[in-house]
Design an enzyme around this catalytic site. Structure first.
Site, PDB file in Angstrom:
ATOM      1  N   LYS A  99     -34.717 -25.092 -26.161  1.00 19.54           N
ATOM      2  CA  LYS A  99     -34.637 -23.854 -25.398  1.00 19.54           C
ATOM      3  C   LYS A  99     -33.205 -23.297 -25.386  1.00 19.54           C
ATOM      4  O   LYS A  99     -32.998 -22.108 -25.231  1.00 19.54           O
ATOM      5  CB  LYS A  99     -35.105 -24.071 -23.957  1.00 19.54           C
ATOM      6  CG  LYS A  99     -36.503 -24.661 -23.802  1.00 19.54           C
ATOM      7  CD  LYS A  99     -37.590 -23.732 -24.301  1.00 19.54           C
ATOM      8  CE  LYS A  99     -38.979 -24.081 -23.781  1.00 19.54           C
ATOM      9  NZ  LYS A  99     -39.560 -25.305 -24.349  1.00 19.54           N
TER      10      LYS A  99
HETATM   11  C1  LIG Z   1     -40.804 -25.597 -24.840  1.00 22.29           C
HETATM   12  C2  LIG Z   1     -40.920 -26.820 -25.644  1.00 22.29           C
HETATM   13  C3  LIG Z   1     -41.861 -26.932 -26.678  1.00 22.29           C
HETATM   14  C4  LIG Z   1     -42.887 -25.878 -26.968  1.00 22.29           C
HETATM   15  O1  LIG Z   1     -42.331 -24.639 -27.308  1.00 22.29           O
HETATM   16  P1  LIG Z   1     -43.189 -23.306 -27.130  1.00 22.29           P
HETATM   17  O2  LIG Z   1     -42.271 -22.214 -27.481  1.00 22.29           O
HETATM   18  O3  LIG Z   1     -43.626 -23.280 -25.692  1.00 22.29           O
HETATM   19  O4  LIG Z   1     -44.343 -23.434 -28.054  1.00 22.29           O
HETATM   20  C5  LIG Z   1     -41.858 -28.085 -27.445  1.00 22.29           C
HETATM   21  N1  LIG Z   1     -40.987 -29.089 -27.192  1.00 22.29           N
HETATM   22  C6  LIG Z   1     -40.076 -29.012 -26.208  1.00 22.29           C
HETATM   23  C7  LIG Z   1     -39.164 -30.167 -25.989  1.00 22.29           C
HETATM   24  C8  LIG Z   1     -39.994 -27.880 -25.411  1.00 22.29           C
HETATM   25  O5  LIG Z   1     -39.080 -27.805 -24.434  1.00 22.29           O
END
Ligand SMILES: *Cc1c(COP(=O)(O)O)cnc(C)c1O
Length: 480
Positions: A99
């Site tokens: 993120k």
């Molecule tokens: C948010 C997240 C995901 C999934 O990503 P999306 O954009 O919601 O599909 C996968 N792995 C981790 C560690 C995340 O924080």
């Protein structure tokens, strides 16, 4: 370059308007009017920050490219997206999850957007988190003048490290609130607040305007396109693929944001092959890709990959818009059916288009643990449970289809955010250990050290203890 709404393709917004608003007033998501093209060959000699700026500049024409470049240089000064042995490591940012790739640059994009449209009100960022977005948003926006952040996380639905990262967050412009419910409850609550005219008016009277740091915000999505371009360029530079050869990607998916960025990269001309959508036990997306039926009337499970414990994948709406041939009436109808009946179904031709582009698979808790253990055994690498879901699904994909084409696995978090689940998968006896002792044990196994930000967590004061029911989220926001 203009943007339109998935639920109203007649309206037009500039990039900066779309970034500031987060979500379209009609409840739809902002999508580009057309896809700009970008030649990956131009990116080969560039740094990650320079590659990211090129991708952003292809979409954002109301912020000068040199400003986008300086934002990217600041955001990605200390981390990028290294590709190692087919694994794209997106977890080297300050909160140890992917993120950060978007949320380290989003505050810069928001400030530039405010300047560009002459917005002088205070921006209140509302965020629902399945565990990682919350901390990444806090890290990005804490202490930034002109902005406030409220993060809602599901009580009991995140890992110990994820929770501590959030509730120890400093800064007098941030609040962190546990919601008595799951991620979908928190996300639905945030969407309801966005859609409420009363809330908007009452905040506006106090000089506050709402925006979002969730992946529905275009300012989250665009920076994520960059790492697919970067992974492709690095695959060519490392000799994994010949220039122009299709490259598969396998992406652990929850809200469909991460994998959607790959679909967008393809539409910009990047030679990607199959997009492999990896889910955990909450495999609503696998079922959707296999059958064309999206049915949320099912049990919700809490898993070892909590950031993917999601039944309402918001960004799928952007993919539906493409599948519908960009017909907004179709999208409105599907979303109405989802809201009212909890289910909608694609017709045959839209389903074939979806299956041409995507493969859907899911990993059980057992398969996820097995992938962590096997990756350690065979490669000496420790991966987190989300990455393990992807590794497991990729193996299934290869067995089922015989497609052995090179594939990049997107690694979304550091294993030290999920120390207990990872150490258990590695055969460790976790019963007598807390999560931090598990991290120490993992580090000893691989001969590295636990990241400092994790080591610091147990010594930090807990600053946020608020808790609320989903129906009280609006009240929490208005107290601000
Ligand atoms: C948010 C997240 C995901 C999934 O990503 P999306 O954009 O919601 O599909 C996968 N792995 C981790 C560690 C995340 O924080």
């Amino acid at each position: 370059m203009k943007f339109l709404s998935t639920r109203n393709s007649a309206a037009r917004y500039s990039a900066v308007q779309a970034i500031l608003q987060g979500i379209s007033p009609d409840g739809g998501l902002f999508v580009p009017e057309t896809f700009p093209t970008l030649d990956y060959r131009a990116l080969l000699p560039l740094s990650y920050a320079e590659r990211a700026a090129k991708v952003l500049a292809a979409f954002i024409d109301d912020i000068p490219e040199e400003n986008l470049l300086s934002m990217a240089r600041t955001a990605y000064a200390r981390f990028g997206a290294p590709l190692k042995d087919g694994i794209l490591e997106l977890y080297h940012g300050p909160t140890l999850a992917f993120k950060d790739m978007a949320l380290q640059i989003l505050p810069h994009l928001m400030r530039a957007s405010c300047r560009a449209v002459g917005e002088t009100r205070e921006i209140l960022i509302l965020t629902a988190t399945s565990g990682d977005t919350g901390k990444a948003a806090l890290e990005g926006f804490a202490g930034q003048s002109g902005t406030r952040v409220i993060v809602f996380y599901p009580d009991g639905g995140v890992s110990e490290a994820q929770k501590l990262q959030m509730v120890t967050q400093e800064g007098d412009n941030v609040r962190v609130v546990a919601v008595e419910g799951n991620f979908d409850d928190a996300q639905t609550g945030v969407k309801r607040i966005f859609a409420s005219d009363t809330v908007r008016e009452r905040l506006n009277a106090r000089g506050i305007v709402l925006s979002s740091a969730n992946s529905i915000n275009l300012g989250r999505l665009l920076p994520q396109i960059a790492y697919y371009f970067s992974a492709y360029a690095d695959s060519v530079l490392q000799g994994v693929i010949a220039p122009g050869e299709p490259l598969n990607v396998c992406v652990p998916t929850g809200n469909f944001g991460n994998i959607l960025a790959a679909a967008y990269a393809r539409r910009m001309g990047l030679p990607l092959g199959k997009l492999i959508c990896a889910s955990n036990r909450n495999h609503i997306l696998t079922d959707f890709i296999r059958t064309g039926v999206y049915d949320r009337r099912r049990e919700f499970y809490t898993t070892s990959s909590p950031s993917m414990d999601i039944l309402i994948s918001s960004n799928l709406e952007r993919m539906l818009f493409e599948l519908a041939g960009r017909d907004d009436a179709h999208v409105r109808e599907w979303m109405r059916a989802l809201r009212e009946n909890g289910v909608y179904a694609l017709d045959g031709s839209a389903l074939r288009t979806l299956q041409d582009e995507f493969f859907g698979g899911w990993a059980s808790e057992g398969a996820t643990e097995a992938a962590i253990a096997q990756t350690f055994r065979e490669k000496g690498r420790v991966i987190d449970p989300h990455t393990a879901v992807a590794i497991s699904v990729l193996a299934d994909y290869r067995t089922q289809t015989g497609d052995g084409r090179p594939c990049v696995v997107v690694s979304t978090a550091s294993p030290y955010k999920f120390g207990r689940a990872v150490y258990r998968a590695l055969g460790g006896d976790v019963a007598a250990l807390d999560d931090f002792a598990c991290c120490e044990a993992i580090a000893a196994l691989v001969g590295e050290s636990v990241p400092q930000s994790i080591l610091d967590l147990p010594h930090k004061p807990i600053l946020h203890t608020a808790k609320c029911a989903p129906q009280d989220m609006e009240r929490v926001v208005l107290h601000e």
